[in-house]
Design an enzyme around this catalytic site. Structure first.
Site, mmCIF file in Angstrom:
data_model
loop_
_atom_site.group_PDB
_atom_site.id
_atom_site.type_symbol
_atom_site.label_atom_id
_atom_site.label_comp_id
_atom_site.label_asym_id
_atom_site.label_seq_id
_atom_site.Cartn_x
_atom_site.Cartn_y
_atom_site.Cartn_z
ATOM 1 N N SER A 138 0.846 -1.191 0.000
ATOM 2 C CA SER A 138 0.000 0.000 0.000
ATOM 3 C C SER A 138 0.877 1.234 0.000
ATOM 4 C CB SER A 138 -0.873 0.008 1.260
ATOM 5 O OG SER A 138 -1.551 1.235 1.405
ATOM 6 N N TYR A 150 -2.563 -0.478 10.620
ATOM 7 C CA TYR A 150 -2.721 -0.985 9.257
ATOM 8 C C TYR A 150 -1.488 -0.628 8.422
ATOM 9 C CZ TYR A 150 -4.083 -0.983 4.339
ATOM 10 O OH TYR A 150 -4.095 -1.175 2.987
#
Length: 226
Positions: A138, A150
């Protein structure tokens, strides 16, 4: 046309995984699809055709279940050319102080352990075909984001991808880390025009695997234009 590839995709029932499956089959490749949601996987196979796609429902965090996916896929198609470790999740409550440890544990299982299991189980087969491992990290794994657990799991994914690329290069294998910004998938609650589309990531996967074998596309970093 590039040589037909046999591609295993985790997290294949929706979003990036589903878009990638459709894109690959439309470009002459064949896919082994896995996710927990069997009904959605079967619908996708019905759409793509059983000659082109196989669905094996499994929880990617379960090593034995994922091993069965790899075995069944190779039984059907005879080999494995590409593994796309795409399964992942976020958390509902951000921050370290306010975050939910149970949610963290579940997220670590899918974002980190399932990635490791996918690599461990597919590498012996990819070595035979001088194959390719692709993973979804990501943009959040490339920059600090205050309190983002995350993001930290995606830092792991990003670093693992870089390390794996070096490991696989010893036998001319290729490894690509894809690092997208926000993608308009069920992962996020509401659709926004300033997000990437799953198709953008699918196109990146196709580009990486169809690059000439001399060209190892190590990383693709995607951000919304606006």
């Amino acid at each position: 046309m590039a040589k037909e590839k046999i591609v295993l995709i985790t997290g294949a029932s929706s979003g990036i995984g589903e878009a990638t499956a459709k894109t690959l089959v439309n470009n002459g490749h064949k896919v082994i699809l896995t996710a927990r949601r069997e009904e959605q996987l079967n619908q996708l196979v019905a759409e793509l055709g059983s000659d082109n796609a196989l669905a094996v429902a499994a929880d990617a965090t379960d090593f034995t279940a994922l091993e069965n996916v790899v075995t069944k896929g190779i039984e059907k198609f005879g080999r494995l050319d590409v593994a796309f470790a795409n399964a992942g999740m976020g958390v509902s409550t951000a921050g370290t102080e306010k975050g939910d440890p149970d949610e963290w544990s579940t997220m670590i299982d899918i974002n980190i352990k399932a990635l490791l299991w996918s690599a461990k189980l597919t590498l012996p087969h990819l070595r035979k075909t001088t194959g390719h491992f692709i993973l979804t990290s990501s943009a959040a794994g490339r920059k600090p984001i205050g309190g983002s657990i995350y993001g930290a799991t995606k830092w792991f994914a990003y670093g693992f991808g870089q390390n794996l690329a070096q490991e696989m290069s010893e036998w001319n294998g290729r490894c690509t880390t894809i690092a997208p910004g926000m993608v308009n998938t069920p992962f996020f609650d509401e659709a926004k025009p300033d997000k990437l589309d799953p198709q953008d990531v699918a196109d990146a996967v196709l580009f990486a695997i169809e690059a000439n074998q001399r060209n190892s596309v190590r990383e693709i970093y995607l951000m919304p234009t606006n």
